[in-house]
Write a protein that holds these residues in place. Structure first.
Motif, short mmCIF file in Angstrom:
data_model
loop_
_atom_site.label_atom_id
_atom_site.label_comp_id
_atom_site.label_asym_id
_atom_site.label_seq_id
_atom_site.Cartn_x
_atom_site.Cartn_y
_atom_site.Cartn_z
N GLY A 26 0.80 -1.21 0.00
CA GLY A 26 0.00 0.00 0.00
C GLY A 26 0.83 1.26 0.00
O GLY A 26 0.35 2.33 0.33
N THR A 27 2.11 1.13 -0.36
CA THR A 27 2.98 2.31 -0.33
C THR A 27 2.57 3.36 -1.37
O THR A 27 2.94 4.52 -1.23
CB THR A 27 4.44 1.90 -0.57
OG1 THR A 27 4.53 1.19 -1.80
CG2 THR A 27 4.95 1.03 0.56
N GLU A 28 1.82 2.95 -2.39
CA GLU A 28 1.40 3.92 -3.40
C GLU A 28 0.41 4.94 -2.85
O GLU A 28 0.20 5.99 -3.44
CB GLU A 28 0.81 3.21 -4.63
CG GLU A 28 -0.38 2.34 -4.33
CD GLU A 28 -0.03 0.90 -3.94
OE1 GLU A 28 -0.98 0.13 -3.79
OE2 GLU A 28 1.14 0.58 -3.78
N PHE A 29 -0.21 4.64 -1.72
CA PHE A 29 -1.16 5.57 -1.11
C PHE A 29 -0.53 6.40 0.01
O PHE A 29 -1.23 7.16 0.69
CB PHE A 29 -2.37 4.81 -0.56
CG PHE A 29 -3.17 4.13 -1.62
CD1 PHE A 29 -3.93 4.86 -2.51
CD2 PHE A 29 -3.16 2.75 -1.74
CE1 PHE A 29 -4.67 4.23 -3.50
CE2 PHE A 29 -3.89 2.11 -2.72
CZ PHE A 29 -4.64 2.86 -3.60
N GLN A 30 0.75 6.26 0.23
CA GLN A 30 1.41 6.95 1.35
C GLN A 30 1.32 8.47 1.21
O GLN A 30 1.10 9.16 2.20
CB GLN A 30 2.87 6.51 1.45
CG GLN A 30 3.58 7.04 2.68
CD GLN A 30 2.99 6.48 3.97
OE1 GLN A 30 2.70 5.30 4.05
NE2 GLN A 30 2.83 7.33 4.96
N THR A 31 1.47 9.00 0.00
CA THR A 31 1.40 10.45 -0.17
C THR A 31 0.00 10.98 0.12
O THR A 31 -0.14 12.05 0.72
CB THR A 31 1.84 10.86 -1.59
OG1 THR A 31 1.03 10.17 -2.54
CG2 THR A 31 3.30 10.53 -1.83
N VAL A 32 -1.02 10.23 -0.29
CA VAL A 32 -2.40 10.63 -0.01
C VAL A 32 -2.65 10.60 1.50
O VAL A 32 -3.24 11.53 2.06
CB VAL A 32 -3.40 9.72 -0.75
CG1 VAL A 32 -4.83 10.05 -0.37
CG2 VAL A 32 -3.21 9.84 -2.24
N TYR A 33 -2.18 9.53 2.15
CA TYR A 33 -2.35 9.41 3.60
C TYR A 33 -1.64 10.57 4.32
O TYR A 33 -2.21 11.17 5.24
CB TYR A 33 -1.79 8.08 4.10
CG TYR A 33 -1.70 7.99 5.60
CD1 TYR A 33 -2.85 7.76 6.35
CD2 TYR A 33 -0.51 8.18 6.26
CE1 TYR A 33 -2.80 7.71 7.73
CE2 TYR A 33 -0.45 8.13 7.63
CZ TYR A 33 -1.58 7.89 8.36
OH TYR A 33 -1.52 7.85 9.72
N ASP A 34 -0.42 10.88 3.91
CA ASP A 34 0.31 11.97 4.56
C ASP A 34 -0.40 13.30 4.37
O ASP A 34 -0.46 14.11 5.31
CB ASP A 34 1.73 12.05 3.98
CG ASP A 34 2.59 10.86 4.40
OD1 ASP A 34 2.28 10.21 5.42
OD2 ASP A 34 3.58 10.59 3.68
N GLN A 35 -0.96 13.53 3.18
CA GLN A 35 -1.66 14.78 2.91
C GLN A 35 -2.92 14.92 3.78
O GLN A 35 -3.12 15.93 4.44
CB GLN A 35 -2.05 14.87 1.43
CG GLN A 35 -2.74 16.16 1.05
CD GLN A 35 -1.81 17.34 1.10
OE1 GLN A 35 -0.66 17.25 0.70
NE2 GLN A 35 -2.29 18.46 1.59
#
Length: 100
Positions: A26-35
């Protein structure tokens, strides 16, 4: 066992296997999660919490009912403490090193 029940059991077993595998990666969603996490833990989250508190208190005064104020306070508490609680609950578990 009836054929219909067997199909349901097989579908549930397949779904459980997919869910168990979904926890790894699920690392591809890390930027969305951080935002989104930054928004909720930052100024936006505090602004929404205070706004819901004020709106709830205002509606409570207008309607002369304490329930609107309770809803406003509840929303403010969820907005303030919810992201940290969700992050704590999800990250407490052990990570799956080898997918099942």
């Amino acid at each position: 066992m009836k054929p219909g029940r067997a199909v349901v059991v097989l579908a549930l077993a397949q779904g459980a296997a997919t869910v168990a595998h979904a926890g790894a990666g699920g690392t591809e969603f890390q930027t969305v999660y951080d935002q989104i996490s930054g928004w909720t833990n930052g100024v936006l989250g505090k602004t929404l919490a205070i706004s819901s508190l004020l709106v709830g208190l205002g509606i409570g005064v207008i309607k002369q009912s304490v329930m609107a104020a309770v809803v406003g306070v509840s929303m403010a508490l969820v907005a303030g403490f919810g992201p940290g609680a969700i992050d704590g609950v999800i990250t407490v578990g052990h990570s799956i090193v080898v997918p099942i």
